[in-house]
Scaffold this motif. Sequence first.
Motif, PDB file in Angstrom:
ATOM      1  N   PRO A   1       2.423  -5.959   7.512  1.00  0.00           N
ATOM      2  CA  PRO A   1       3.283  -4.773   7.628  1.00  0.00           C
ATOM      3  C   PRO A   1       4.170  -4.795   8.882  1.00  0.00           C
ATOM      4  CG  PRO A   1       0.987  -4.162   7.161  1.00  0.00           C
ATOM      5  CD  PRO A   1       0.995  -5.629   7.451  1.00  0.00           C
TER       6      PRO A   1
ATOM      7  N   GLY B   1       7.226  -6.509   8.306  1.00  0.00           N
ATOM      8  CA  GLY B   1       8.029  -5.954   7.218  1.00  0.00           C
ATOM      9  C   GLY B   1       7.870  -6.689   5.898  1.00  0.00           C
TER      10      GLY B   1
ATOM     11  N   THR C   1       5.559  -4.243   1.823  1.00  0.00           N
ATOM     12  CA  THR C   1       6.439  -3.089   1.669  1.00  0.00           C
ATOM     13  C   THR C   1       6.718  -2.808   0.195  1.00  0.00           C
ATOM     14  OG1 THR C   1       8.673  -2.265   2.170  1.00  0.00           O
ATOM     15  CG2 THR C   1       8.450  -4.631   1.921  1.00  0.00           C
TER      16      THR C   1
END
Length: 230
Positions: free
Chosen positions: A140, A143, A146
Amino acid sequence: MKRGKKYIEAAKAVDRATLYDTADAIALAKKTAVAKFDETIEAHIRTGCDGRHADQQIRGAVVLPHGTGKTVKVLVFAKGDKVDEALAAGADHVGGEELIPKIQNDGWLDFDVVVATPDMMGVVGRLGRVLGPKGLMPNPKAGTVTMDVTKAVNDIKAGKIEYRLDKTNIIHVPIGKASFTEAQLADNFQTLMDAIIKAKPAALKGQYLKSVVLAPTMGPGVKINTAKLA
């Protein structure tokens, strides 16, 4: 380590005792990239962090304005309408459960970055032993875990790179290719350093940036004056 003639010749241009300004370091790194292929210019950032402490870990991602010069293959773990979304965004491979044996047993690793929707992390977790050591586990903070797979894929394709401490508390990241202009490399380097300076752990006492070195794939390292970076 035995060095070739080209390396020895290129190394003569670099004064190992000098701490160069960023612009001069970039110019030298380009000049000393004398291999027959388009070398990657890498930044090696030695920090004062102790990665054994969770509160001194550094991990994140940043989109380099001019990309890395490398075509990145993206694998997305998704299901339902997220499969179509990932394909529409330009992911190279999209799948789910059926990819586990292909990666685990057949050793298939034809991808550079793995993205997963949160509901697929149970599946991806089973690949931890394969993907973890290669730095390919979705995270996470980077990124790559997601629901917005379109943004994740677009950012990666645009030149998003992940940075993290290795076991010796050094961050190694590409900032572009030797064929890039000095201005493009300077933009990318500044964007990276801004992100890393911002990521300084609050728990760290003492000097944060111990040394910053730019080096082409096959060439000598050029030391940067860190006092002018922070």
